[in-house]
Design a protein around this motif. Structure first.
Motif: not given
Length: 730
Positions: A22-24, A29-31, A55-56
């Motif tokens: 899911r993109l959001y 997580a990337a942020k 994910l993190v």
């Protein structure tokens, strides 16, 4: 719900085709990973906050090869649930640590795992004991992070983690941090949050994955008889509130149950220094008013069965407040009407409406959770379901009540398993199912009564809409506190959303402390664990060793043993004569004993101030024990630490630990016998033995001879002779 192409997350530490992409979730997580900022994620239950944490976690473990990730959850079921999720999705060793596992086994699991899911109290206990450290933990996730206030373990663990970890990062997860700006800021400060990310079901990147939840309010009218009972109870309450206002206990008659509880708390404090009849009367009036308020709440919002049971319990109480209610003309009439209604088996109209709704939901093959605040209501709703052939099951907490056992975790687990499998159509639950229970296939949530808390309302709503469109139905009794509670929760939720929409500039990251303090060792008695002092000592870099100490609460050298007493414990130990015996043991075991007296308002307790002063003088002069005042557990910890530094680093004294008492000497045995006489403490026992020379001579002394000893009056002498001379009877 929109159609989304099914793709899966690809990562070296995440199992293939396990986590839907899911993109959001990937953006959040990337942020967090890019900015390396401690982050609070605020999002509804169904939006997959746990997946973001996974994910993190995967990336932190991949980046820091020898690190661990710690997932904290406020209850054992929720910690176990996280353990199952992380185990299902990740390919690293994962363990769950709770208080049910022995400390040695927990250390083994910690050392052999890269993901640890745990309750915060368990981790706190292990850190205080020095079983392991947070040095190599590269991420801590605080689930239900709105709990990070006051003295809750989350606050200590966040501080300890940021101080000890080489590569710290914190994520806080919550559906609602609360509506109060100060509360939000307190949570952010306690977790050292740098950034807050808010996602709602209305966000464009979220809406394709979100199942809308329809909310429906069903209003129910009280019948004439219930209104009559209500008016009788209100008359009874009004009479008492008028008296309380006249006595200046309350400012006006328009008060809430909370106002009355607060007033009672204040009066109980005053009672320790003023035991006047007026004060006792005021407390009795307050207790009676609280009882009526509770009865009104049950009448307006719950079942007749719950109200009847409460009134029966009230009648059995032999307190001044309960007796006054039973004698009150209005309240007595109300009790009579409730009893008649109960005997007719005529329930609250709200319960009848609930049964209609349940029949309709089950006909549509929907699975339902019914939330209600009181266990008596759970029982009655279940009974009514059985009468109407509705397949239902009761679900409540582990704590017993009024002779009834609670549900064990094993029983809770089995109930949820059967509910998921379709054995039951309806789960009737207290607040225990609001958070931390994985029930993915619930179609409808019914609130038997609204709750004034926006957090609890959000949590209850979050039990539905996970797999498909959900529904929440709220039952409201018209013209009652049901309406007030409902609008209160709506206002608070809207306020929370407004607070969170505003840019939150949080800069609460705590600077890591340089540990330039030399480490000292402090032995602590195991009974001190919940005092809060041990937690504070670890912050001071003291090494704590928990033992069952025979004498004292803390030992810092061969000469210094420290007894810690709160002001309440100090007063109680005077009353039950423990104080002087403990003081004597301290002086026998240690050449330099210390008493730390912790707390404020020593003389505002239910005891003559001169008796307290006499006890203090005796400890200082008769036993030669210095008394050090302390304001709080933090202050106590600082005092103990300074004493330990002085003894271990300046004087370089060893600590031969006292885990066993010395055998009693003949002198101690003699004192023990005389101290057991009425009103005789350690000081008077010594005086008697000095005067008469032996235990036998004390026992044989006449009243007049006993009264020649300083401190032995006529009453004490008479009581002693009554004990020593009276014939023993079976």
């Amino acid at each position: 719900m929109g159609v989304v192409d099914l793709e899966y997350i690809s990562h070296p530490l995440i199992k293939e085709n396990k986590i839907e992409s899911r993109l959001y979730q990937k953006i959040i997580a990337a942020k967090i990973l890019k900015n390396n900022k401690n982050t609070m994620i605020v999002a509804p239950t169904a939006l997959g906050k746990t997946v973001i944490a996974i994910l993190v976690a995967a990336e932190r473990l991949h980046k820091y090869k020898n690190s661990r990730v710690l997932i904290l959850a406020p209850s054992k079921p929720l910690a176990l649930q996280h353990h199952q999720k992380f185990k299902e999705f990740m390919i690293v060793p994962t363990s769950c640590l709770t208080g049910d596992i022995p400390p040695k086994k927990r250390v083994e699991l910690w050392e052999n795992s890269r993901v640890i899911c745990a309750t915060p109290q368990t981790i706190e206990s292990d850190l205080i004991r020095g079983n392991y450290s947070l040095k190599d933990v590269s991420l801590v996730v605080f689930d239900e992070c709105h709990r990070a206030v006051g003295s809750y373990s989350y606050v200590y663990l966040a501080s300890k983690y940021l101080e000890d970890a080489e590569n710290p990062l914190i994520i806080g997860l919550t559906a609602s941090p609360g509506s109060d700006k100060e509360k939000i800021n307190e949570v952010c400060k306690n977790l050292s949050i740098d950034d807050v990310i808010i996602k709602t079901e209305k966000d464009k990147d979220v809406s394709p994955y979100f199942n809308p939840i329809e909310t429906k309010w069903v209003k129910v009218k009280l019948d004439d008889e219930l209104i009559r009972i209500k008016k009788l109870m209100e008359k009874s309450l009004k009479r008492r509130l008028k008296l309380l206002k006249r006595m200046d206990i309350i400012k006006n008659e328009n008060v809430t149950k909370k106002d009355l509880l607060d007033a009672r708390k204040e009066l109980k404090k005053m009672l320790t220094i003023d035991s006047s009849r007026k004060l006792y009367t005021a407390i009795s009036l307050l207790v009676a008013s609280i009882n009526i308020e509770h009865a009104l709440e049950l009448l307006e919002t719950q079942t007749i069965n719950a109200l009847y049971k409460y009134l029966e319990r009230l009648k059995k109480k032999q307190t001044k407040a309960s007796r006054s209610l039973v004698k009150d003309i209005y309240f007595r009439k109300a009790i009579s009407l409730v009893e008649r209604r109960f005997m007719r088996n005529q329930e609250h109209p709200k319960l009848n409406e609930l049964i209609k709704i349940l029949k309709k939901e089950i006909a549509n093959k929907n699975k339902v959770i019914v939330f209600t605040q009181f266990r008596d209501s759970v029982e009655q709703i279940h009974k009514k379901c059985q009468e109407n052939n509705i397949s239902s099951v009761k679900f409540y907490g582990q704590r017993g009540r009024d002779g009834e056992k609670g549900l064990s975790q094993k029983e809770q687990k089995e109930i949820i398993k059967k509910f998921k499998a379709g054995v039951y159509d309806v789960l009737i639950s207290t607040s225990v199912a609001e958070e931390g229970i994985d029930i993915p296939a619930v179609d409808t949530v019914i609130l038997y009564e609204p709750v004034p808390s926006e957090i609890r309302m959000i949590q209850r709503r979050g039990r539905t809409g996970r797999k498909r469109k959900g529904k929440m139905i709220v039952l409201i009794s018209e013209g009652t506190r049901d309406e007030a509670y409902y609008w209160s929760s709506i206002r608070k939720e809207n306020k929370m959303k407004k607070q969170l929409k505003r840019p939150i500039h949080v800069k609460f990251r705590k600077e890591r402390k340089h540990k330039n303090k030399k480490e000292v060792v402090i032995y602590a008695d195991s009974r001190e664990y919940n005092s809060g002092v041990l937690r504070e000592l670890t912050k001071l870099n003291a090494k704590i060793k928990i033992r069952s100490l025979a004498v004292a609460d803390y030992q810092v050298s061969d000469e210094v043993g420290i007894e810690r007493k709160t002001v309440d414990d100090f007063i109680n130990s005077i009353i039950d004569k423990r104080l002087y015996k403990q003081a004597e043991r301290l002086t026998e075991e240690f050449t330099r004993p210390v008493l730390i007296l912790e707390g404020k308002n020593l003389y505002s307790r239910f005891m003559n101030p001169n008796a307290i002063r006499g006890a203090l003088a005796s400890i200082a002069l008769d036993f030669n024990i210095p008394i050090i005042p302390s304001q709080s557990p933090e202050d106590t910890a600082a005092i103990i630490y300074r004493i330990a530094v002085r003894e271990q680093l300046h004087e370089k004294r060893e600590i031969p630990i006292r885990t066993e008492r010395k055998p009693l000497t003949l002198r101690e045995k003699q004192l023990y016998v005389i101290e057991s006489l009425p009103h005789i403490g350690a000081v008077n026992a010594k005086k008697l033995l000095r005067k008469f020379g032996s235990v036998k001579n004390v026992i044989n002394a006449s009243e007049k001879e006993l009264m020649k000893v300083e401190g032995i009056g006529e009453k004490i002498a008479k009581d002693i002779k009554e004990v020593t001379d009276s014939k023993f009877e079976e």
